[in-house]
Design a protein around this motif. Sequence first.
Motif, PDB file in Angstrom:
ATOM      1  N   ASN A  87       0.834  -1.202   0.000  1.00  0.00           N
ATOM      2  CA  ASN A  87       0.000   0.000   0.000  1.00  0.00           C
ATOM      3  C   ASN A  87       0.873   1.258   0.000  1.00  0.00           C
ATOM      4  O   ASN A  87       0.824   2.089   0.901  1.00  0.00           O
ATOM      5  N   GLN A  88       1.662   1.373  -1.045  1.00  0.00           N
ATOM      6  CA  GLN A  88       2.575   2.498  -1.174  1.00  0.00           C
ATOM      7  C   GLN A  88       2.470   3.063  -2.588  1.00  0.00           C
ATOM      8  O   GLN A  88       2.042   2.379  -3.514  1.00  0.00           O
ATOM      9  N   THR A  89       2.855   4.283  -2.722  1.00  0.00           N
ATOM     10  CA  THR A  89       2.867   4.922  -4.043  1.00  0.00           C
ATOM     11  C   THR A  89       4.309   5.076  -4.497  1.00  0.00           C
ATOM     12  O   THR A  89       4.904   6.147  -4.398  1.00  0.00           O
ATOM     13  N   VAL A  90       4.867   3.969  -4.966  1.00  0.00           N
ATOM     14  CA  VAL A  90       6.239   3.975  -5.476  1.00  0.00           C
ATOM     15  C   VAL A  90       6.218   3.405  -6.891  1.00  0.00           C
ATOM     16  O   VAL A  90       5.264   2.743  -7.313  1.00  0.00           O
ATOM     17  N   THR A  91       7.286   3.621  -7.598  1.00  0.00           N
ATOM     18  CA  THR A  91       7.382   3.155  -8.980  1.00  0.00           C
ATOM     19  C   THR A  91       7.346   1.634  -9.037  1.00  0.00           C
ATOM     20  O   THR A  91       8.071   0.954  -8.310  1.00  0.00           O
ATOM     21  N   ILE A  93       4.845  -0.385  -8.231  1.00  0.00           N
ATOM     22  CA  ILE A  93       4.090  -1.074  -7.187  1.00  0.00           C
ATOM     23  C   ILE A  93       2.989  -1.931  -7.781  1.00  0.00           C
ATOM     24  O   ILE A  93       2.613  -2.973  -7.208  1.00  0.00           O
ATOM     25  N   ARG A  94       2.431  -1.548  -8.934  1.00  0.00           N
ATOM     26  CA  ARG A  94       1.390  -2.357  -9.556  1.00  0.00           C
ATOM     27  C   ARG A  94       1.931  -3.711 -10.011  1.00  0.00           C
ATOM     28  O   ARG A  94       1.225  -4.723  -9.961  1.00  0.00           O
ATOM     29  N   LYS A  97       2.140  -5.837  -6.928  1.00  0.00           N
ATOM     30  CA  LYS A  97       0.811  -6.295  -6.530  1.00  0.00           C
ATOM     31  C   LYS A  97       0.352  -7.449  -7.416  1.00  0.00           C
ATOM     32  O   LYS A  97      -0.225  -8.435  -6.928  1.00  0.00           O
ATOM     33  N   ASN A 188      -7.798   0.988   0.988  1.00  0.00           N
ATOM     34  CA  ASN A 188      -8.233   2.091   0.124  1.00  0.00           C
ATOM     35  C   ASN A 188      -9.386   2.871   0.732  1.00  0.00           C
ATOM     36  O   ASN A 188      -9.653   4.012   0.327  1.00  0.00           O
TER      37      ASN A 188
END
Length: 303
Positions: A87-91, A93-94, A97, A188
């Motif tokens: 649950n992070q906003t880093v390059t 990350i999708r 996941k 979320n």
Amino acid sequence: MFVSIGLVFFAVYVILPIFQSFSYSFTRWDGLRDINGVWTGEWVGLQNYRRLLDDPNFYTSLWNNLLWLVLYMLAVPIGLGIALFLNQTVTGIRIYKSLFFFPFVISQVVVGLIFTWAYNPEFGLVGEIWGWFFCEETTNIMGNPTTVCSVDPPNILGNPDVATYGIIAAGLWPQIAYCMILYLTGLNNVSPDQIEAGRLDGAKGWKMLRHVILPQLAPATFLAVVVTVIGALRSFDMIATMTQGGPFGSTNVLAYYMYDQAVGEGVGRYGYGSAIAVVLFAIMLVYISYFLWRMWQDEREAR
């Protein structure tokens, strides 16, 4: 009108077989009918249930179900931990996941085959890793290269003492992925205002997780526990793929033992298999009833 069609199918293929299982559990039947289609079973009353009380394989299956139930619950905290990590906003990350979610979209049979190969002591991953620590390459008297191990690699699925744990580990792989998705969805919906208020009050790390985030993840936790418990109680695919209840019946669970007694061995003990099914149904009914009661309580409070 549209719902009635589904209800008819549900009644024919779910409700009716449940009552048939109850009735068959009081009979001795091989699953066949005569040439005229007449049922050939024999009413024996509670004999199948009395036989269960003296059947060591039944107690082994029941104990293994309890092991599944306890160890499967590890999927919930592990899934939560992975969800918090992702649950992070880093390059990229999708991509991470997707990789963590990948085990859940694989068929249970495929997962079982993957772990069966991995556990193989000769060519599997376990054997290879074991060789790094306990084996070395030498040459024999003929000058040919050979591998000598100070300790033989473990045969996980061939050892009655650890085979069940090996299968549970295989089942945990996709179950953790499912719990992770539930928690990612819950994260979320976590209120950023409450997180900000917690930070202003000095909450961080474990305190932030315990007092701010986890209470808001209660619905996701409840659902994760429900699906994990049901998955543990109805475990079948992994055992059928990896060990077929062996070695020596040590990995049987109630669902597979029921199948094995009814049709697996070709012995046609439908009455006895139905008695095992009734016991499993009763166990699941207790939990599902509690689950429905909790849902009703939550909806009533929400109103």
